[in-house]
Design an enzyme around this catalytic site. Structure first.
Site: not given
Length: 168
Positions: A70-71
């Protein structure tokens, strides 16, 4: 461009490969080595690559089971000006140096980080010792584990696309 990294091609193609990534020295991930699966879409660099950890990592923004990351910069704000060197020299090191527990994929890691930073860093180091040694980067990606501490995905951010390994 990626000559400083160990890269292993998948299926003799140019769009799927593994990259060995070392944890940043200024972090509890120092000494860890992770195999990162990279999949380039047909329209790369106009669309972001799919990035996922193959061996386990304890981090609020990485799904412990799938390795999905999750970036924001990969999921939402990707630009064709970025390249894979940015991913491995800037984006992933910053992810490990500055976790975001308020938008987790691993709710257990996020909760521990917010509740007890010392215990969180100790768990990170334990995972590095157990799953992120250089020899762990050559293990089969779907290798089963005797780990009984697997966390369930306790979070669903809903508003972010998750990139990473596809279910096989």
């Amino acid at each position: 461009m990626m000559s400083d990294y160990k890269v292993e091609m998948i299926n003799d193609g140019m769009q799927e490969f593994y990259v060995d990534f070392h944890g940043p020295s200024e972090s509890p991930y120092h000494g860890g080595v992770w195999r990162i699966r990279v999949e380039l879409p047909d329209v790369y660099p106009y669309k972001s690559p799919s990035i996922g950890f193959v061996n386990k990592i304890y981090h609020p923004n990485v799904d412990e089971m799938s390795g999905s990351v999750c970036l924001d910069v990969i999921n939402q704000t990707w630009s064709p000006m970025f390249d894979l060197v940015n991913v491995f020299e800037v984006f992933l090191p910053q992810l490990l140096l500055y976790p975001n527990p308020s938008d987790p994929l691993n709710g257990e890691a996020a909760a521990l980080m917010m509740r007890d930073r010392v215990a969180y860093e100790q768990r990170v180091k334990e995972y590095c010792e157990r799953y992120a040694k250089p020899e762990d980067t050559v293990a089969a990606p779907d290798e089963s584990s005797d780990d009984e501490e697997l966390s369930e995905d306790e979070s669903d951010s809903g508003d972010e696309q998750v990139v990473g390994q596809a279910d096989l």
